[in-house]
Enzyme design. Structure first.
Site, mmCIF file in Angstrom:
data_model
loop_
_atom_site.group_PDB
_atom_site.id
_atom_site.type_symbol
_atom_site.label_atom_id
_atom_site.label_comp_id
_atom_site.label_asym_id
_atom_site.label_seq_id
_atom_site.Cartn_x
_atom_site.Cartn_y
_atom_site.Cartn_z
ATOM 1 N N HIS A 59 0.843 -1.200 0.000
ATOM 2 C CA HIS A 59 0.000 0.000 0.000
ATOM 3 C C HIS A 59 0.878 1.250 0.000
ATOM 4 O O HIS A 59 0.914 1.995 0.970
ATOM 5 C CB HIS A 59 -0.928 -0.013 1.202
ATOM 6 N N HIS A 193 -15.182 -2.970 -0.041
ATOM 7 C CA HIS A 193 -14.890 -1.788 0.761
ATOM 8 C C HIS A 193 -14.488 -0.620 -0.134
ATOM 9 O O HIS A 193 -13.881 -0.802 -1.178
ATOM 10 C CB HIS A 193 -13.830 -2.044 1.831
ATOM 11 N N GLU A 240 -9.130 -5.714 -4.746
ATOM 12 C CA GLU A 240 -8.149 -6.575 -4.068
ATOM 13 C C GLU A 240 -8.522 -8.051 -4.167
ATOM 14 O O GLU A 240 -7.667 -8.924 -4.055
ATOM 15 C CB GLU A 240 -8.012 -6.176 -2.589
HETATM 16 FE FE LIG Z 1 -5.366 -3.525 1.111
#
Ligand SMILES: [Fe+2]
Length: 281
Positions: A59, A193, A240
């Site tokens: 990230h 998300h 993801e």
């Molecule tokens: Fe992540």
């Protein structure tokens, strides 16, 4: 020979790691999120894998906009926990398996998957949070790890189909490694998300549940889900989940679901976790 004995998928929500590090797992908010991992912790102590091929994404910690590998494999002896702005998580160093990693790199590259090779990298919550969820807080991690980093941060990420096929290539690589190793493959990230913008907090339980069901029932459908569907149905970070398809592709055509956990919400995201084992036809 080495063999892949199981596949595990899990969200890698940074707040789960912080809840563990700060001793909050028994608090009312966090307890149900962690409860669904107790089965897996007990199972892992029985299974005693030697190595985990751990599919995760960085990230903007080890990589940034200067270089963005689509698929990168860690061939180092060890990896330190990264400082993501609050100091490094208090977890053990991650010990690699350079021989297996180089073998997978060579096998996959000659199998026409152009992997980037990494010999030095700090690992962020994408890798360390699943380790904590599956193994708790030991002084040393009980497995060696081959980190496999996937770009799902900057467009364009790889397709689900490409990820699935990479999993199949990893399975061929592991099966041709001459050491007797019990290898698991983990996919991390997800589930639905979105962290920013007007749809922040978006969670799509129906879509997530069908995805979990079809890891066993219809993985061929999953490999053809287009990026736009992940974005529309699961939010800007739901992409993801293509990393779960690397795990699934490595298990072969048929799997048995051993355990599943789904909990909403944890830090505005859906916690998803599943354990699969390959079944020979
Ligand atoms: Fe992540």
């Amino acid at each position: 020979m080495a063999r892949i004995t199981a596949g595990v998928a899990s969200s890698h929500i940074p707040a789960l790691g912080a809840a563990m590090d700060l001793g909050k797992t028994e608090q009312d908010y966090w307890k149900p999120a962690f409860a669904g991992y107790e089965w897996t912790r007990a199972w892992e102590t029985q299974e005693k894998p030697d190595v985990v091929v751990l599919v995760f994404n960085d990230h903007a910690t080890a990589f940034d906009m200067n270089f963005i590998p689509t698929f990168a494999i860690g061939c180092a002896e060890s990896y330190k926990s990264a400082d993501e702005g609050w100091g490094a998580r208090p977890v053990p160093d991650v010990i690699g398996h350079p021989d297996l990693a180089w073998h997978i790199a060579q096998s996959c590259i000659l199998d026409e998957f152009d992997m980037t090779i990494i010999n030095k990298m700090d690992v962020d919550h994408g890798l360390t949070v699943p380790m904590s969820m599956m193994f708790g807080q030991p002084e040393a991690w009980p497995v060696r790890v081959v980190p496999l980093a996937v770009n799902v941060v900057t467009y364009p990420p790889p397709t689900g189909n490409r990820c699935y096929a990479l999993g199949e290539a990893i399975a061929r690589a592991v099966a041709s490694f001459p050491e007797d190793l019990n290898v698991q493959i983990w996919g991390t990230g997800g589930m639905s998300h979105q962290l920013q913008g007007p749809r922040a907090g978006l969670i799509n339980k129906a879509w997530d549940t069908r995805f979990l069901d079809d890891l066993s029932a219809d993985p061929q459908r999953l490999r053809h889900i287009p990026h736009i569907e992940y974005l529309r149905e699961t939010g800007s970070e739901g992409i993801e989940m293509v990393m779960w398809l690397i795990m699934r592709g490595a298990l072969g055509p048929n799997v048995r679901e051993l355990h599943r956990h789904y909990h909403v919400p944890a830090s505005n995201t859906a916690v998803g976790h599943i354990v699969l084992e390959p079944v020979s036809a």
